[in-house]
Write an enzyme that holds these catalytic residues in place. Sequence first.
Site, PDB file in Angstrom:
ATOM      1  N   SER A  59       0.829  -1.211   0.000  1.00  0.00           N
ATOM      2  CA  SER A  59       0.000   0.000   0.000  1.00  0.00           C
ATOM      3  C   SER A  59       0.862   1.259   0.000  1.00  0.00           C
ATOM      4  O   SER A  59       1.995   1.263   0.498  1.00  0.00           O
ATOM      5  CB  SER A  59      -0.894   0.035   1.237  1.00  0.00           C
ATOM      6  OG  SER A  59      -1.751  -1.076   1.255  1.00  0.00           O
TER       7      SER A  59
HETATM    8  N1  SAM Z   1      -1.062  -4.770   4.105  1.00  0.00           N
HETATM    9  C1  SAM Z   1      -0.235  -4.768   2.923  1.00  0.00           C
HETATM   10  C2  SAM Z   1       0.925  -3.789   3.084  1.00  0.00           C
HETATM   11  O1  SAM Z   1       1.415  -3.679   4.178  1.00  0.00           O
HETATM   12  O2  SAM Z   1       1.322  -3.164   2.101  1.00  0.00           O
HETATM   13  C3  SAM Z   1      -1.009  -4.494   1.676  1.00  0.00           C
HETATM   14  C4  SAM Z   1      -1.418  -5.746   1.022  1.00  0.00           C
HETATM   15  S1  SAM Z   1      -2.257  -5.746  -0.503  1.00  0.00           S
HETATM   16  C5  SAM Z   1      -2.856  -4.140  -0.836  1.00  0.00           C
HETATM   17  C6  SAM Z   1      -3.710  -6.687  -0.041  1.00  0.00           C
HETATM   18  C7  SAM Z   1      -3.442  -8.124   0.313  1.00  0.00           C
HETATM   19  O3  SAM Z   1      -4.687  -8.733   0.676  1.00  0.00           O
HETATM   20  C8  SAM Z   1      -2.890  -8.993  -0.803  1.00  0.00           C
HETATM   21  O4  SAM Z   1      -1.654  -9.509  -0.412  1.00  0.00           O
HETATM   22  C9  SAM Z   1      -3.933 -10.083  -0.996  1.00  0.00           C
HETATM   23  O5  SAM Z   1      -3.388 -11.339  -1.327  1.00  0.00           O
HETATM   24  C10 SAM Z   1      -4.597 -10.102   0.370  1.00  0.00           C
HETATM   25  N2  SAM Z   1      -5.945 -10.685   0.414  1.00  0.00           N
HETATM   26  C11 SAM Z   1      -6.972 -10.568  -0.466  1.00  0.00           C
HETATM   27  N3  SAM Z   1      -8.057 -11.256  -0.038  1.00  0.00           N
HETATM   28  C12 SAM Z   1      -7.711 -11.808   1.159  1.00  0.00           C
HETATM   29  C13 SAM Z   1      -8.386 -12.633   2.114  1.00  0.00           C
HETATM   30  N4  SAM Z   1      -9.647 -13.022   1.948  1.00  0.00           N
HETATM   31  N5  SAM Z   1      -7.723 -13.011   3.218  1.00  0.00           N
HETATM   32  C14 SAM Z   1      -6.432 -12.641   3.423  1.00  0.00           C
HETATM   33  N6  SAM Z   1      -5.737 -11.869   2.557  1.00  0.00           N
HETATM   34  C15 SAM Z   1      -6.363 -11.449   1.449  1.00  0.00           C
END
Ligand code: SAM
Length: 217
Positions: A59
């Site tokens: 992010s």
């Molecule tokens: N928190 C992260 C950071 O510190 O930059 C940002 C991560 S990214 C924007 C969103 C993440 O959510 C992805 O890695 C994706 O695989 C995960 N994701 C999507 N659906 C999910 C779910 N149902 N459970 C867990 N993770 C999920």
Amino acid sequence: MKAERENLVERLFNQGYIRTKNVKKAMLKIPREKFMPPENSSYAYLDRPFPIGNGQTISAPHMVAIIAEKLELQEGMNILEIGTGWGYNAAVVGEIVGKKGHVYTIERITALAEKARDNLKKTGYSDVVTVIEGDGTTGYPDKAPFDRIYGTASAPKIPEPLKEQLKIGGKLIIPMGSDYFQELVSVQRIADDDYQTINLGGVVFVPMIGRHGWPED
Ligand code: SAM
């Protein structure tokens, strides 16, 4: 990189994204470059998302700051994050809640969960942040109830299990909406069956895929 980090944090403060001492201190301390693939780590202090593999992103720092501020985090809180990525946001939140608190963070993609664990270990946060592999839309009943829950991926509607796993007085922040545009929503649990929802404004996030999120293709 430290000077670049200080510059970015100063800018985020002047732009009003960072407002409190605890968020400022945490974002000054956590090395974002250690939570990004090496090919982009020299750009770690640009205020934008970057690819982390598997079609996902780290992010943008201003978004991490907005969520951290809106969560009104305090030392000792029990936190749940949905969407670990490479672990940066969880480390920032872990720094704020400290060793008296804990961050449980759920990631559905194995390679990312493993990378996050490694990054958190190398940066000294593995005792404050626990990475769980799985579908975060069902929450994490084993460690519920939570003071705060936040999602870093967007759901079509607020997953009910997350609301149920909030403490009374607890708060959930999650992006919600369509594929292309979402709103960041804050839900406060006032009483057992009483939730107050506030719209915090437009955002763009990757989809939250799971039982109470978007279907997998
Ligand atoms: N928190 C992260 C950071 O510190 O930059 C940002 C991560 S990214 C924007 C969103 C993440 O959510 C992805 O890695 C994706 O695989 C995960 N994701 C999507 N659906 C999910 C779910 N149902 N459970 C867990 N993770 C999920």
